[in-house]
Design an enzyme around this catalytic site. Structure first.
Site, PDB file in Angstrom:
ATOM      1  N   LYS A  22       0.830  -1.209   0.000  1.00 19.98           N
ATOM      2  CA  LYS A  22       0.000   0.000   0.000  1.00 19.98           C
ATOM      3  C   LYS A  22       0.864   1.257   0.000  1.00 19.98           C
ATOM      4  O   LYS A  22       0.660   2.166  -0.808  1.00 19.98           O
ATOM      5  CB  LYS A  22      -0.889   0.013   1.260  1.00 19.98           C
ATOM      6  CG  LYS A  22      -1.571   1.347   1.522  1.00 19.98           C
ATOM      7  CD  LYS A  22      -2.453   1.308   2.752  1.00 19.98           C
ATOM      8  CE  LYS A  22      -1.777   1.692   4.034  1.00 19.98           C
ATOM      9  NZ  LYS A  22      -1.543   3.138   4.224  1.00 19.98           N
ATOM     10  N   ASN A  23       1.839   1.289   0.917  1.00 16.85           N
ATOM     11  CA  ASN A  23       2.589   2.528   1.090  1.00 16.85           C
ATOM     12  C   ASN A  23       3.512   2.824  -0.081  1.00 16.85           C
ATOM     13  O   ASN A  23       3.999   3.939  -0.234  1.00 16.85           O
ATOM     14  CB  ASN A  23       3.381   2.485   2.402  1.00 16.85           C
ATOM     15  CG  ASN A  23       2.461   2.593   3.601  1.00 16.85           C
ATOM     16  OD1 ASN A  23       1.256   2.851   3.454  1.00 16.85           O
ATOM     17  ND2 ASN A  23       3.014   2.394   4.793  1.00 16.85           N
ATOM     18  N   CYS A 117      -5.461  13.247  12.865  1.00 13.60           N
ATOM     19  CA  CYS A 117      -6.127  11.980  12.610  1.00 13.60           C
ATOM     20  C   CYS A 117      -5.936  11.120  13.835  1.00 13.60           C
ATOM     21  O   CYS A 117      -5.316  11.543  14.799  1.00 13.60           O
ATOM     22  CB  CYS A 117      -5.595  11.305  11.353  1.00 13.60           C
ATOM     23  SG  CYS A 117      -4.078  10.436  11.619  1.00 13.60           S
ATOM     24  N   ARG A 122       0.293  14.228  13.377  1.00 14.00           N
ATOM     25  CA  ARG A 122       0.798  13.932  12.014  1.00 14.00           C
ATOM     26  C   ARG A 122       0.949  15.194  11.179  1.00 14.00           C
ATOM     27  O   ARG A 122       0.263  15.396  10.179  1.00 14.00           O
ATOM     28  CB  ARG A 122      -0.105  12.924  11.317  1.00 14.00           C
ATOM     29  CG  ARG A 122      -0.058  11.590  11.969  1.00 14.00           C
ATOM     30  CD  ARG A 122      -0.711  10.511  11.167  1.00 14.00           C
ATOM     31  NE  ARG A 122       0.144   9.973  10.119  1.00 14.00           N
ATOM     32  CZ  ARG A 122      -0.107   8.826   9.510  1.00 14.00           C
ATOM     33  NH1 ARG A 122      -1.148   8.129   9.827  1.00 14.00           N
ATOM     34  NH2 ARG A 122       0.698   8.385   8.581  1.00 14.00           N
ATOM     35  N   ASP A 308       3.952   0.103  12.101  1.00 13.05           N
ATOM     36  CA  ASP A 308       2.793  -0.563  11.488  1.00 13.05           C
ATOM     37  C   ASP A 308       2.669  -2.039  11.881  1.00 13.05           C
ATOM     38  O   ASP A 308       1.688  -2.687  11.506  1.00 13.05           O
ATOM     39  CB  ASP A 308       2.864  -0.439   9.951  1.00 13.05           C
ATOM     40  CG  ASP A 308       2.594   0.985   9.483  1.00 13.05           C
ATOM     41  OD1 ASP A 308       2.223   1.830  10.311  1.00 13.05           O
ATOM     42  OD2 ASP A 308       2.757   1.251   8.271  1.00 13.05           O
ATOM     43  N   ARG A 400      -8.947  -0.226   4.106  1.00 12.40           N
ATOM     44  CA  ARG A 400      -8.034   0.780   3.558  1.00 12.40           C
ATOM     45  C   ARG A 400      -6.732   0.140   3.081  1.00 12.40           C
ATOM     46  O   ARG A 400      -6.105   0.637   2.143  1.00 12.40           O
ATOM     47  CB  ARG A 400      -7.689   1.821   4.636  1.00 12.40           C
ATOM     48  CG  ARG A 400      -8.773   2.839   4.901  1.00 12.40           C
ATOM     49  CD  ARG A 400      -8.242   3.907   5.825  1.00 12.40           C
ATOM     50  NE  ARG A 400      -6.884   4.237   5.429  1.00 12.40           N
ATOM     51  CZ  ARG A 400      -5.892   4.543   6.257  1.00 12.40           C
ATOM     52  NH1 ARG A 400      -6.089   4.587   7.546  1.00 12.40           N
ATOM     53  NH2 ARG A 400      -4.697   4.830   5.802  1.00 12.40           N
TER      54      ARG A 400
HETATM   55  C1  UD1 Z   1       4.248   6.522   6.547  1.00 16.72           C
HETATM   56  C2  UD1 Z   1       3.326   5.365   6.305  1.00 16.72           C
HETATM   57  C3  UD1 Z   1       2.786   4.813   7.615  1.00 16.72           C
HETATM   58  C4  UD1 Z   1       3.923   4.501   8.555  1.00 16.72           C
HETATM   59  C5  UD1 Z   1       4.851   5.702   8.706  1.00 16.72           C
HETATM   60  C6  UD1 Z   1       6.071   5.417   9.551  1.00 16.72           C
HETATM   61  C7  UD1 Z   1       2.326   5.855   4.165  1.00 16.72           C
HETATM   62  C8  UD1 Z   1       1.085   6.163   3.403  1.00 16.72           C
HETATM   63  N1  UD1 Z   1       2.214   5.783   5.485  1.00 16.72           N
HETATM   64  O1  UD1 Z   1       3.462   7.570   7.132  1.00 16.72           O
HETATM   65  O2  UD1 Z   1       2.039   3.633   7.342  1.00 16.72           O
HETATM   66  O3  UD1 Z   1       3.387   4.160   9.812  1.00 16.72           O
HETATM   67  O4  UD1 Z   1       5.307   6.137   7.416  1.00 16.72           O
HETATM   68  O5  UD1 Z   1       6.755   4.328   9.041  1.00 16.72           O
HETATM   69  O6  UD1 Z   1       3.378   5.620   3.589  1.00 16.72           O
HETATM   70  N2  UD1 Z   1       6.106  14.191  11.277  1.00 16.72           N
HETATM   71  C9  UD1 Z   1       6.160  15.532  11.626  1.00 16.72           C
HETATM   72  N3  UD1 Z   1       6.288  16.445  10.631  1.00 16.72           N
HETATM   73  C10 UD1 Z   1       6.354  16.090   9.310  1.00 16.72           C
HETATM   74  C11 UD1 Z   1       6.299  14.733   8.962  1.00 16.72           C
HETATM   75  C12 UD1 Z   1       6.171  13.798   9.968  1.00 16.72           C
HETATM   76  O7  UD1 Z   1       6.102  15.878  12.790  1.00 16.72           O
HETATM   77  O8  UD1 Z   1       6.466  16.979   8.447  1.00 16.72           O
HETATM   78  C13 UD1 Z   1       5.957  13.177  12.335  1.00 16.72           C
HETATM   79  C14 UD1 Z   1       4.605  12.481  12.244  1.00 16.72           C
HETATM   80  O9  UD1 Z   1       3.616  13.218  12.939  1.00 16.72           O
HETATM   81  C15 UD1 Z   1       4.914  11.164  12.894  1.00 16.72           C
HETATM   82  C16 UD1 Z   1       6.369  10.896  12.491  1.00 16.72           C
HETATM   83  O10 UD1 Z   1       6.911  12.149  12.137  1.00 16.72           O
HETATM   84  O11 UD1 Z   1       4.821  11.270  14.278  1.00 16.72           O
HETATM   85  C17 UD1 Z   1       6.551   9.911  11.368  1.00 16.72           C
HETATM   86  O12 UD1 Z   1       5.881  10.373  10.233  1.00 16.72           O
HETATM   87  P1  UD1 Z   1       6.260   9.905   8.748  1.00 16.72           P
HETATM   88  O13 UD1 Z   1       7.487   9.065   8.757  1.00 16.72           O
HETATM   89  O14 UD1 Z   1       6.229  11.097   7.888  1.00 16.72           O
HETATM   90  O15 UD1 Z   1       5.047   8.942   8.388  1.00 16.72           O
HETATM   91  P2  UD1 Z   1       4.038   9.060   7.186  1.00 16.72           P
HETATM   92  O16 UD1 Z   1       4.783   9.347   5.926  1.00 16.72           O
HETATM   93  O17 UD1 Z   1       2.907   9.951   7.567  1.00 16.72           O
END
Ligand code: UD1
Length: 427
Positions: A22-23, A117, A122, A308, A400
């Protein structure tokens, strides 16, 4: 109301093939924006998040032809809009992945601000800071982020405060069309990022170092469409491996269609719990553990233990001989699953981002609610080992990210089915 009903206590066995990740698929779909023309994606999972990303792409002018259940032809020639609307971003935060490619191709993007969410705040501040460094100007109004690069994108060095998956991907997808060289320092290293970089390189990009903490991207003038196969879903695989560790028969459960290297830390922790994970071609075979040993786990960016897989492994540790501690370092609010498992008889105490888990002898079937995607799947898995019947509601979360989850479990012999029950009375 649709639920998943599980009758626990039946052994499972045989082979289950996982779908595409998915990701990975979501970001590869977004990346097709960068290559005007028809890109073919193979091994795309048939899940609702992919349908949402399809709507985002159609909304900006792409056409999508479903060649077969797992193959999409995405033609982005006529993309003529730059907006990811609120109703889709609110449904799926990963819609924000179109920001990087829209900026890369058109120098502009308008993205609804993702709300909070159920996994915590996030934020996307790191995406924005990184893109600003490349020359993008942002303003926000009416719940939307307007991004424009009036002078084009210019390569630079971006140091991420945290190895964010989404920020790394958005930056890569913008930087492939920047002038000059971009270096992303402290980049996320997830296999899905390597898959994205591989496809972009096939399209003509010049990216080196994906999968390491330093990714270097030399901007190019144009990218061309390709045919690309999505990697297998390591998290779906891990979920079935946990099911096999709980209820696998003497022949075991064989999970295929993914690379075990992508699940290295999970397999290591399972082995420390006494669960034998045999590497087979294209996957892993697992047998039911006679006795589950307690284990301490903390979630970390790849190659650390994936957040995950946290809920699924909590199911195992809740049945271990002794006490385990699971520490969640990636997301706030990712322990909502624990209180549902407690309803099934687990003994779990949450303190801040630590879960203290004291193993119990068994679960008792109960009515439970999916708190999120992975937590929902983990509740179904817990139901396999519980006595009597478990009914899992809010299964839209599971849909999802898991393609035909119930049917795949049925294929292993699990007593699980979709059922419709009356909606609870609202007050
Ligand atoms: C992706 C995956 C999700 C997985 C996660 C971590 C997808 C669609 N989703 O989510 O399944 O659990 O990686 O492996 O690929 N953060 C900030 N600021 C930012 C970006 C992130 O504070 O600009 C924080 C987020 O709130 C979170 C953490 O960093 O607490 C990790 O986020 P991130 O690695 O970006 O995860 P996603 O890309 O949202």
């Amino acid at each position: 109301m649709e639920i998943i009903r599980v009758e626990g206590g039946h052994a499972i066995g045989g082979t289950v093939h996982v779908s595409g990740a998915k990701n990975s698929a979501l970001k590869l779909m977004a990346a097709t924006i960068l290559a005007p023309g028809k890109t073919t994606l193979q091994n795309v999972p048939n899940i609702s998040d992919v349908h949402v990303m399809g709507k985002v792409l159609k909304g900006i002018g792409a056409t999508i032809e479903v060649v077969d259940e797992h193959t999409l032809d995405i033609d982005t020639t006529n993309v003529d809009s730059w907006e990811a609307p609120y109703e889709l971003v609110a449904k799926m935060r990963a819609s924000t992945a179109v920001m990087g490619p829209l900026l890369g191709r058109f120098g502009r993007a308008k993205i609804a601000m993702p709300g909070g969410c159920n996994l915590g705040a996030r934020k996307i501040d790191m995406h924005i800071l990184g893109l600003e460094a490349l020359g993008v100007e942002f303003d926000t109004a009416h719940g939307y982020i307007n991004a424009q690069a009036p002078n084009g994108l210019t390569g630079t060095t971006v140091t991420l405060e945290f190895a964010s998956v989404g920020a790394t991907e958005n930056l890569i997808m913008a930087a492939v069309r920047a002038t000059g060289t971009t270096i992303i320092d402290n980049a996320a290293r997830e296999p899905e990022i390597v898959d994205l970089a591989n496809m972009l390189n096939e399209m003509g990009a010049k990216i080196v170092g994906a999968g390491t903490p330093v990714v270097q991207i030399e901007g190019v003038e144009e990218l061309h469409p390709v045919t690309h196969r999505v990697i297998g879903d390591r998290i779906e695989a891990g979920t079935f491996i946990v099911a096999g560790a709980l209820m696998g028969n003497e022949d075991g459960v064989t999970v295929t269609g993914f690379s075990p290297i992508h699940l290295g830390m999970v397999l290591k922790k399972l082995e420390l719990m006494g669960i034998e994970c045999e590497r087979v071609e294209d996957g892993v075979r697992v047998h039911r553990a006679e006795r589950i040993k307690p284990v301490d786990i903390q979630t970390l960016p790849f190659p650390g233990f994936p957040t995950d897989m946290q809920a699924q492994v909590m199911v195992l540790s809740a049945l271990a001989d002794g006490s385990s501690v699971i520490t969640e370092n990636i997301f706030e609010n990712r322990f909502m699953f624990a209180s549902e498992l407690v309803r099934m008889g687990a003994d779990i105490r949450i303190e801040s981002h630590h879960a203290m888990i004291h193993g119990v002898d068994g679960f008792s079937g109960a009515q439970v609610t999916s708190p999120d995607l992975r937590g929902g799947a983990a509740l179904v898995v817990a139901g396999l080992v519980a006595d009597a019947v478990t009914e899992v509601s809010a299964i839209h979360h599971i849909k999802r990210g898991y393609e035909r989850f119930v049917e795949k479990l049925q294929g292993l012999g699990a007593h699980v089915e979709h059922a419709t029950v009356p909606d609870p009375v609202e007050d």
